[in-house]
Design a protein around this motif. Structure first.
Motif, short mmCIF file in Angstrom:
data_model
loop_
_atom_site.label_atom_id
_atom_site.label_comp_id
_atom_site.label_asym_id
_atom_site.label_seq_id
_atom_site.Cartn_x
_atom_site.Cartn_y
_atom_site.Cartn_z
N VAL A 285 0.95 -1.09 0.12
CA VAL A 285 0.02 -0.08 0.02
C VAL A 285 0.79 1.21 -0.07
CG1 VAL A 285 -1.73 1.28 1.38
CG2 VAL A 285 -2.02 -1.16 1.11
N GLY A 286 1.90 1.22 0.72
CA GLY A 286 2.79 2.45 1.23
C GLY A 286 3.41 2.62 -0.39
N ARG A 287 3.94 1.74 -0.92
CA ARG A 287 4.55 2.02 -2.22
C ARG A 287 3.63 2.33 -3.29
NH1 ARG A 287 8.95 3.33 -0.04
NH2 ARG A 287 10.06 1.74 1.19
N MET A 288 2.35 1.69 -3.18
CA MET A 288 1.59 2.21 -3.98
C MET A 288 1.12 3.55 -4.16
SD MET A 288 -0.25 -0.46 -5.88
CE MET A 288 -0.71 -2.23 -5.62
N VAL A 289 1.24 4.22 -2.92
CA VAL A 289 0.92 5.67 -2.84
C VAL A 289 2.16 6.52 -3.21
CG1 VAL A 289 0.88 7.44 -0.86
CG2 VAL A 289 -0.32 5.24 -0.60
N GLY A 290 3.48 6.02 -3.04
CA GLY A 290 4.78 6.76 -3.67
C GLY A 290 4.74 6.68 -5.03
N MET A 291 4.13 5.61 -5.74
CA MET A 291 4.14 5.42 -7.30
C MET A 291 2.98 6.61 -7.64
SD MET A 291 3.15 2.33 -9.53
CE MET A 291 1.68 1.84 -8.79
N GLY A 292 1.93 6.38 -6.95
CA GLY A 292 0.67 7.26 -7.40
C GLY A 292 1.14 8.85 -7.14
N MET A 293 1.88 9.13 -6.05
CA MET A 293 2.37 10.59 -5.88
C MET A 293 3.28 11.16 -6.99
SD MET A 293 1.09 12.11 -3.02
CE MET A 293 2.58 12.97 -2.54
N VAL A 294 4.12 10.07 -7.29
CA VAL A 294 5.10 10.40 -8.46
C VAL A 294 4.29 10.67 -9.71
CG1 VAL A 294 7.01 9.54 -9.81
CG2 VAL A 294 7.21 9.41 -7.42
N THR A 295 3.41 9.61 -10.09
CA THR A 295 2.62 9.78 -11.19
C THR A 295 1.93 10.93 -11.41
OG1 THR A 295 2.65 7.25 -11.42
CG2 THR A 295 1.21 8.39 -12.88
N ALA A 296 1.25 11.25 -10.31
CA ALA A 296 0.16 12.42 -10.36
C ALA A 296 0.98 13.89 -10.44
CB ALA A 296 -0.75 12.18 -9.10
N THR A 297 2.06 13.68 -9.65
CA THR A 297 2.90 15.13 -9.54
C THR A 297 3.54 15.51 -10.98
OG1 THR A 297 3.50 14.72 -7.26
CG2 THR A 297 4.75 16.31 -8.62
N ILE A 298 4.16 14.39 -11.73
CA ILE A 298 4.45 14.39 -12.98
C ILE A 298 3.45 15.10 -13.88
CG2 ILE A 298 5.32 13.09 -15.05
CD1 ILE A 298 6.83 11.15 -13.25
N ILE A 299 2.30 14.48 -14.06
CA ILE A 299 1.33 15.06 -14.98
C ILE A 299 0.48 16.09 -14.45
CG2 ILE A 299 -1.10 14.42 -15.60
CD1 ILE A 299 -0.23 11.47 -15.48
N MET A 300 0.58 16.36 -13.13
CA MET A 300 -0.05 17.64 -12.79
C MET A 300 0.97 18.71 -12.50
SD MET A 300 -3.45 16.71 -10.39
CE MET A 300 -2.45 15.63 -9.11
N ASP A 481 -0.35 1.55 8.58
CA ASP A 481 -1.20 2.51 9.10
C ASP A 481 -2.51 1.99 8.59
OD1 ASP A 481 0.46 3.80 10.36
OD2 ASP A 481 0.43 5.58 8.88
N ALA A 482 -3.02 1.48 7.26
CA ALA A 482 -4.05 1.17 6.65
C ALA A 482 -4.59 -0.27 7.33
CB ALA A 482 -3.84 0.78 5.15
N ILE A 483 -3.57 -1.27 7.50
CA ILE A 483 -3.81 -2.57 8.09
C ILE A 483 -4.35 -2.59 9.61
CG2 ILE A 483 -2.96 -4.85 8.75
CD1 ILE A 483 -1.02 -4.56 6.05
N ALA A 484 -3.29 -1.44 10.15
CA ALA A 484 -3.84 -1.28 11.63
C ALA A 484 -5.21 -0.64 11.84
CB ALA A 484 -2.70 -0.42 12.19
N ALA A 485 -5.56 0.26 10.95
CA ALA A 485 -6.88 0.77 11.00
C ALA A 485 -7.93 -0.27 11.07
CB ALA A 485 -7.04 2.09 9.99
N CYS A 486 -7.81 -1.20 10.06
CA CYS A 486 -8.75 -2.13 9.83
C CYS A 486 -8.75 -3.10 11.11
CB CYS A 486 -8.66 -2.96 8.62
SG CYS A 486 -8.54 -2.11 6.91
#
Length: 550
Positions: A285-300, A481-486
């Motif tokens: 999950v955390g690495r997905m967020v990192g990948m998404g942040m990089v991708t979104a920042t590059i495009i926007m 964090d996500a797993i702990a919240a669940c």
């Protein structure tokens, strides 16, 4: 002596109930007679009419003829009901007034007094029995010196104590049943009088009584003990913060900040919750967020990108800001869904534990993104984009509305769709689900795909909340964090158990705790200690509940 006089025998209790049963029973007979050709007949005819309309054994002509006949009878019954309604209402009111004036004084209060006296007597007898057993045990062992004999006698003594406790519990349960039955008898009478129509106050009264009747302290503490401790922690923090930092902890501003930070995390937790229901998890999950942040920042990105991806500089400035935002969302969702689906495929097809498949994902994603970007941050995104999609209206961060929308959508999927039912069936018992015709492979794969979609949206929102600054390292620890919240929210690793409300509570608890500890100036590393203790406690309580069920 007084307690003994208060304890009612079964015959005495029936004698107290008899006048009430006779009075209300007489009125009930009159009501049944009035309703025989009215309300009761309407119920019977309505059921028949529904059956005829849905019957496949009748021809169209037969169905039409029977429907017309039943509707004619139904109209006549409704006319009888209208004609008798005044008399029916008078009789119902007479019976209810009688119950209000007499039920408690003539019957219920006396039964309660009898139950109280009986409870006191049972407790006294239990304590006397324990004292007797203790004296007997001490007398028996006084002349024994052999260790094995002492051990045997202690074992016998413990068994006798257990038997005494079991007898006492049975007696107390019988008393509890007696009191409950006395309470519910009144509502049984009202149920017949009004044909199962209760007022709101009566429904609440029955709910309170049922809660008290079924309440079990041990089960309550197992289910809610962690929440009680967390509430006490927050109370303590709310007291300490003004003293140490000269500022209030739970102000409107702080609460809105907590909700704002929790919004993107809510998407991640809702995604991984479905996997935990399947007895799985997701370490990527955390690495997905990192990948998404990089991708979104590059495009926007604000202007031409200064950093490169595999040596290529991207320039999306020719696309309008709104278009770039939607493109970023689409690409984020596609990437995270692809990787999540891959992990789900290995889990569903090869029975590989998600711990392994998602850990592999974590390593692959981090390696690819770091290598492609050389680990650099891509700076800020166009500031007009957050203003369009998550603006603050009179100080209210609308990013919270995105989280509320996600909660509603996932709740609907879990509770109102066939996929949601299949999800819990597969999580509870995959073999039984397969036998009943559910595609276990398809269900698991869809759960991972849904999780991937949620990760992509969450990363995109986080990018806008932070106004960019995407890097491969961003999101580290967010999987925990996500797993702990669940887990804290009651989504069980044993599978097939979980509620959306629990996930929401879990996310808010962890976000609030992190925010509160940060305000207090607690070191980030110590915050992980608090988090770890809460997770360990939550999972321990969950395991205890599971062991008890087995």
């Amino acid at each position: 002596m007084e307690d003994k006089r208060q304890i009612l025998t079964d015959k005495e209790e029936e004698a107290l109930k008899a006048p009430i049963a006779e009075k209300v029973g007489g009125i009930q007979e009159q009501l049944d007679e009035l309703r025989k050709d009215g309300s009761l007949k309407i119920q019977s005819l309505s059921n028949k009419l529904s059956s005829v309309k849905s019957s496949r054994n009748l021809t169209s002509e037969e169905r039409k003829k029977q429907t017309a006949d039943l509707e004619k009878q139904l109209a006549a019954a409704k006319e009888v009901e209208r004609a008798n309604s005044t008399k029916v209402n008078e009789l119902v009111k007479e019976a209810e007034d009688y119950l209000k004036q007499n039920y408690d004084s003539l019957y219920y209060s006396k039964v309660c007094a009898s139950c109280d006296a009986e409870s006191s007597k049972a407790e006294a007898e239990y304590n006397a029995k324990l004292a007797e057993l203790k004296a007997e045990y001490e007398k028996t062992i006084s002349g024994i010196t052999d260790k094995n004999e002492l051990k045997d006698e202690k074992y016998v003594y413990k068994n006798k104590q257990f038997d005494a406790k079991l007898t006492y519990d049975n007696v107390m349960q019988a008393i509890k049943d007696r009191r409950h039955e006395a309470f519910t008898y009144q509502y049984h009478l009202i149920d017949n009088l009004r044909m199962s129509k209760f007022t709101t106050a009566e429904k609440w009264a029955q709910s309170r009584e049922n809660y008290k009747y079924t309440f079990n302290r041990k089960q309550f503490l197992l289910k809610n003990g962690l929440y009680i401790v967390i509430v006490l922690i927050f109370i303590m923090l709310a007291i300490i913060t003004p003293i140490l930092k000269n500022t209030q902890l739970f102000t409107v501003t702080n609460i809105l900040n907590i909700l704002q930070q929790a919004a993107p995390r809510m998407f991640l937790a809702l995604g991984v919750a479905g996997l935990i229901v399947l007895t799985g998890t997701d370490l990527s999950v955390g690495r997905m967020v990192g990948m998404g942040m990089v991708t979104a920042t590059i495009i926007m990105h604000q202007g031409v990108n200064t950093g490169s991806v595999f040596g290529h500089i991207f320039d999306f400035t020719s696309i309008p800001p709104a278009g770039r935002a939607w493109l970023a969302l689409l690409v984020c969702v596609i990437l995270t869904t692809i990787f999540a689906t891959i992990a789900g495929f290995f889990f569903a097809r090869f029975k590989m534990h998600p711990f392994i498949s998602t850990m592999s994902n974590m390593l692959i994603i981090f390696g690819l993104v770091t290598y492609a970007t050389k680990g650099v941050s891509f700076g800020a995104i166009d500031s007009s984009i957050p203003a369009m999609f998550i603006p603050k209206i009179n100080g209210f961060p609308t990013i919270i509305l995105w989280a509320i929308g996600a909660i509603c959508v996932i709740w609907f999927i879990w509770n109102k769709t066939m996929f949601g039912k299949n999800l819990f069936a597969v999580g509870g018992n995959p073999d039984a689900a397969a036998v009943s015709g559910i595609s276990v492979f398809k269900t698991i794969l869809c759960a991972f795909m849904l999780a991937g979609v949620m990760y992509g949206i969450g990363a995109w929102l986080e990018c806008m909340r932070m106004v960019g600054s995407g890097s491969a390292a961003y999101g580290q620890g967010w999987d925990m964090d996500a797993i702990a919240a669940c887990v804290v929210g009651g989504v069980s690793f044993t599978g097939g158990i979980g509620k959306i409300s629990g996930v929401v509570v879990g996310v808010l608890i962890f976000t609030s705790l992190t925010y509160s500890l940060t305000i207090l100036g607690i070191d980030t590393n110590l915050q992980f200690v608090f988090e770890g203790i809460i997770i360990l406690t939550a999972v321990t309580l969950d395991c205890l509940k599971y062991v008890q069920k087995k």
